[in-house]
Design an enzyme around this catalytic site. Structure first.
Site, mmCIF file in Angstrom:
data_model
loop_
_atom_site.group_PDB
_atom_site.id
_atom_site.type_symbol
_atom_site.label_atom_id
_atom_site.label_comp_id
_atom_site.label_asym_id
_atom_site.label_seq_id
_atom_site.Cartn_x
_atom_site.Cartn_y
_atom_site.Cartn_z
ATOM 1 N N LYS A 17 -21.690 7.629 1.573
ATOM 2 C CA LYS A 17 -21.219 6.024 1.641
ATOM 3 C C LYS A 17 -20.171 5.944 2.229
ATOM 4 O O LYS A 17 -19.158 6.816 2.238
ATOM 5 C CB LYS A 17 -21.479 5.801 0.344
ATOM 6 C CG LYS A 17 -20.571 6.131 -0.871
ATOM 7 C CD LYS A 17 -19.254 5.363 -0.915
ATOM 8 C CE LYS A 17 -18.339 6.086 -1.986
ATOM 9 N NZ LYS A 17 -17.154 5.461 -1.940
ATOM 10 N N GLY A 106 -13.595 13.400 -0.196
ATOM 11 C CA GLY A 106 -13.117 12.845 0.918
ATOM 12 C C GLY A 106 -13.393 11.277 0.874
ATOM 13 O O GLY A 106 -13.317 10.646 1.702
ATOM 14 N N GLY A 107 -13.727 10.763 -0.168
ATOM 15 C CA GLY A 107 -13.819 9.342 -0.376
ATOM 16 C C GLY A 107 -15.089 9.030 0.019
ATOM 17 O O GLY A 107 -15.576 7.769 0.244
ATOM 18 N N MET A 108 -16.362 9.891 0.324
ATOM 19 C CA MET A 108 -17.834 9.271 0.998
ATOM 20 C C MET A 108 -18.553 9.679 -0.099
ATOM 21 O O MET A 108 -19.950 9.414 0.130
ATOM 22 C CB MET A 108 -17.795 10.017 1.994
ATOM 23 C CG MET A 108 -17.107 9.656 3.523
ATOM 24 S SD MET A 108 -17.653 10.228 4.958
ATOM 25 C CE MET A 108 -19.242 9.316 5.026
ATOM 26 N N SER A 112 -21.305 12.536 -5.851
ATOM 27 C CA SER A 112 -22.529 11.339 -6.295
ATOM 28 C C SER A 112 -23.813 11.438 -5.618
ATOM 29 O O SER A 112 -24.684 11.483 -6.373
ATOM 30 C CB SER A 112 -21.798 10.069 -6.228
ATOM 31 O OG SER A 112 -20.667 9.785 -7.014
ATOM 32 N N ASP A 145 -20.558 5.964 -8.328
ATOM 33 C CA ASP A 145 -20.887 5.928 -7.194
ATOM 34 C C ASP A 145 -22.388 6.250 -7.144
ATOM 35 O O ASP A 145 -23.191 6.472 -6.147
ATOM 36 C CB ASP A 145 -20.138 6.848 -6.117
ATOM 37 C CG ASP A 145 -18.835 5.982 -5.621
ATOM 38 O OD1 ASP A 145 -18.822 4.875 -5.854
ATOM 39 O OD2 ASP A 145 -18.059 6.687 -5.269
#
Length: 308
Positions: A17, A106-108, A112, A145
């Site tokens: 995401k 990586g924050g994506m 999750s 998430d």
């Protein structure tokens, strides 16, 4: 409940995401922050295969660096599998073969997505038929998430990010994603945001974060240029402070044809919004020529789904 296995192996794919918009409230007594976020699931996928096992085990591989990704109960996907088994009273275990394509830390939301995929895979493998609502309850217990990785598409998240409502998004949005070889710790980024706010005497307590209506209008219109005017990430300053070398890549993308660029979530992955697939390809080539890994993805895409 019967211990019979409905099928021998289940393959589930779940998307990474991007946070198109992320407003972060003040730190709460429990150390967490309320947020308001616009999520979009994009075409960079995690793949999880579930097969019968005597215990709960996992192997982790992928096109990204998976060194340091645990394969035991510290892995969200393994925890998700145990949660389904506990929910249905199943005594047997499962083996998860996790193949990662979403950047690690990586924050994506790659971890999750793994967890969401494991929930769906175990539900199918064991014929549990828990249903969407029950799977979302389990997902919310695993992390903020995970419910969105189940849902996919485009959504607004409030509270800890797990209170989701679908957002209408017309058409297709094309992004170029630049991952980093070194991840960032989400708790560290949030803590650094608190430090920066204290140093600059920024007080956000008492104000509930919310997503600007301009974001919703741009998504509904399917207008990348309008969305570019609205994207925001309150964690970006903290991520760039911790990893200042990211700033040069961010600026390169923004002056090389991107409508807008931002740090994805807690970073360090960078995401550049473009006007169409052709523009994305051109930007991907430019960034690759500069020595950066650049991936062309698009959204919105579906959430965790059984592939076979």
């Amino acid at each position: 409940m019967s211990e019979a296995v409905v099928t021998d192996r289940v393959h589930v794919r779940a998307p990474g995401k991007l946070n198109l918009f992320l407003q972060v409230g003040g730190v709460q007594e429990d150390g967490y922050h309320d947020v308001a976020s616009a999520y979009q699931a994009v075409s960079l996928y995690e793949n999880v295969w579930a097969s019968p096992g005597d215990d709960f085990t996992a192997t982790v591989s992928g096109t990204v660096d998976v060194e340091g990704v645990p394969a035991d109960d510290r892995n969200l996907a393994v925890r998700a599998a145990r949660m389904v088994a506990q929910r249905i009273g199943r005594r047997g275990g499962v083996h998860l073969d996790i193949v990662k394509n979403v950047p690690v830390a990586g924050g994506m939301g790659g971890g999750s997505a793994d967890a969401a995929a494991a929930l769906v895979a175990c539900d199918a493998l064991w014929g549990a038929e828990l249903g969407t609502a029950e799977l979302h309850k389990l997902a919310a217990r695993l992390g903020a998430d995970v419910p969105f990785a189940l849902m996919g598409g485009t959504a607004i998240g409030t509270g800890r990010g797990d209170q989701l409502s679908p957002a209408l998004a017309q058409g297709r949005f094309d992004w170029v994603v630049v991952p980093s070889s070194e991840g960032l710790s989400t708790p560290e980024v949030y803590a650094h945001l608190d430090t920066l706010r204290a140093e600059n005497d920024i007080n956000v307590s008492g104000r509930a974060p919310d997503v600007d209506t301009g974001v919703l209008h741009a998504l509904r219109a399917g207008d990348p240029a309008a969305l570019a005017e609205q994207i925001r990430n309150d964690l970006q300053a903290a991520a760039l402070s911790l990893r200042p070398e990211l700033r040069a890549a961010l600026e390169l993308g923004e002056r090389s044809g991107a409508l807008a660029g931002l740090v994805s979530g807690s970073g360090p992955t960078l995401a550049f919004l473009t006007g169409d697939p052709e523009s994305a390809l051109e930007l991907q080539v430019t960034l690759s020529a500069a020595g950066l890994e650049a991936l062309h993805v698009h959204g919105p895409v579906a959430g965790a789904r059984v592939i076979g």
